[in-house]
Design an enzyme around this catalytic site. Sequence first.
Site, short mmCIF file in Angstrom:
data_model
loop_
_atom_site.label_atom_id
_atom_site.label_comp_id
_atom_site.label_asym_id
_atom_site.label_seq_id
_atom_site.Cartn_x
_atom_site.Cartn_y
_atom_site.Cartn_z
N ARG A 96 25.06 32.43 44.92
CA ARG A 96 24.91 32.86 43.57
C ARG A 96 25.52 31.38 43.30
O ARG A 96 24.91 31.98 41.54
CB ARG A 96 26.25 33.83 43.28
CG ARG A 96 27.58 34.16 41.96
CD ARG A 96 28.14 34.86 42.25
NE ARG A 96 29.24 34.08 42.66
CZ ARG A 96 30.12 33.47 41.96
NH1 ARG A 96 29.02 33.07 40.00
NH2 ARG A 96 30.55 32.31 42.03
N GLU A 144 45.57 33.63 31.95
CA GLU A 144 44.82 35.29 32.71
C GLU A 144 45.38 35.96 32.92
O GLU A 144 44.91 37.02 33.48
CB GLU A 144 43.88 33.83 33.52
CG GLU A 144 42.79 35.36 34.62
CD GLU A 144 42.20 33.98 35.92
OE1 GLU A 144 41.51 34.65 35.79
OE2 GLU A 144 42.89 33.10 36.48
N TRP A 181 37.19 31.29 32.40
CA TRP A 181 35.90 32.97 32.60
C TRP A 181 34.64 32.38 31.03
O TRP A 181 33.47 33.60 32.12
CB TRP A 181 36.44 34.10 32.11
CG TRP A 181 37.45 35.02 33.61
CD1 TRP A 181 38.58 34.43 33.25
CD2 TRP A 181 35.96 35.72 34.68
NE1 TRP A 181 38.88 34.83 34.26
CE2 TRP A 181 37.95 36.03 35.45
CE3 TRP A 181 35.42 36.40 34.76
CZ2 TRP A 181 37.79 37.04 35.77
CZ3 TRP A 181 35.12 36.81 35.55
CH2 TRP A 181 36.32 37.13 36.62
N TYR A 192 38.18 42.67 37.47
CA TYR A 192 40.37 42.26 37.48
C TYR A 192 40.63 44.01 36.72
O TYR A 192 40.59 44.72 37.38
CB TYR A 192 40.25 41.02 36.97
CG TYR A 192 40.21 39.76 37.99
CD1 TYR A 192 40.46 39.62 39.67
CD2 TYR A 192 38.79 39.19 38.05
CE1 TYR A 192 39.99 39.26 40.37
CE2 TYR A 192 37.97 38.34 38.63
CZ TYR A 192 38.77 37.85 40.14
OH TYR A 192 38.48 37.27 40.67
N CYS A 230 37.27 38.77 43.06
CA CYS A 230 37.78 37.17 44.55
C CYS A 230 39.31 37.95 44.93
O CYS A 230 39.17 37.88 46.10
CB CYS A 230 37.82 36.47 44.07
SG CYS A 230 35.90 35.50 43.28
N ARG A 242 39.56 37.58 48.18
CA ARG A 242 37.48 37.75 49.00
C ARG A 242 37.03 36.33 49.47
O ARG A 242 35.98 35.40 50.16
CB ARG A 242 36.89 38.21 48.90
CG ARG A 242 35.92 38.35 47.52
CD ARG A 242 34.87 39.24 47.14
NE ARG A 242 34.51 38.78 45.51
CZ ARG A 242 34.06 38.46 45.32
NH1 ARG A 242 32.80 37.52 46.67
NH2 ARG A 242 32.94 37.87 44.42
N ASP A 269 38.11 29.96 45.70
CA ASP A 269 37.68 27.44 45.68
C ASP A 269 38.62 26.78 46.02
O ASP A 269 39.73 27.00 45.37
CB ASP A 269 36.83 27.83 43.93
CG ASP A 269 36.93 26.16 43.00
OD1 ASP A 269 37.42 25.51 44.15
OD2 ASP A 269 36.51 26.44 42.14
#
Length: 355
Positions: free
Chosen positions: A22, A59, A81, A130, A181, A201, A204
């Site tokens: 990706r 966020e 984002w 999300y 994520c 999942r 970083d």
Amino acid sequence: MQQYHYLLKEILVNGEVQYEPRTEEYILGIPGFQRTYDLREGFPLMTTKRVTIRLPAEELFWKLRGERNVKSLFDKNVHIWDANAFDNYLKVKKLKNKFPKHTQVWADEFEAWKEKLSRGKEDGDLGPVYGYQWRHWRTNNGEIDQLENLLMGIKEKLGSRYHVLNSYNVADLSEMALGPCPFWHQFTVYNDSLDLHMVQRSCDAFLGVPFNIAQDSLLTHLIARETGLEPRKFIHTTINTHIYLGVPPRSDFWMEPENVFEFQMRVGSEIGERSDYEEIRDWYLNKVPEENELDFGKDHIPDVLAQLAKKPRDLSRLELEDIPLLQAIEMPIGEVLQIQGYDPHKWKTNSQMAA
């Protein structure tokens, strides 16, 4: 935050090299890890590098409002984002072949897109990501507001094992700019204590995980205050947990097994002083090709080693105003929460997020 340092070292010593399609970058990763943060000991905001609480908090409030575009974050100077929204724009407009990643034409078009976003000429749509799933899970009969159901469930059935926020909607994945994520948030109540177990999942480890720890610890505090409980533990389960290695020619170092072996032997050997990590960093930078200007900071290894050289400091304290949750998430962050006693190491990091 010693738990976080254990995670970084585990990846450095036992991680495996993988190409990630990706982002079109290489990573050093492990299949999974788990740590528990006791919120009674303090608020786990990273102290070995500075994390501005406004960013993960903005966020989180954005997620809790159920938004699906980046415009409100962009207007608040929160750019977590931006690149994902731009990537989604290229996908929707069928322009990805015209503007390939890690090229100057991609970077130039990204800047042009951000300028249009600032003027309201683009909405920065991310698809049903999300928080949209938290507040607008689509069904044949309408929508489900998982957040309202969660709050009601905790208040009415403390011992239930259905206190869940799930953002992994398989039916909507193809419409999302990025699959979630952190995708599973399950709350548990014992006596008057609230714990949160979050499953992620993709992780970083250098840039994302400190945000995740702070953000979901804050979420635990917010849900606990709203339901009249005491926040106790945040348990963080990470699955594909990785450190970015950048792109060629920088990442070519990691294509040679003998280089990987020597690096992991050096990091895995007995570390007498934290300054030993700085020596390993210097050795590494002398071994790898330099990053060009366009790709500078895509390799996170130097910053990871620099952070490991810092000694964790005492945890800060979170103070929340007594404001109902659904009202608080519409307000400026500074009117809802404050961090006291935060004393992080201040140093310049060069790492940039993978898009």
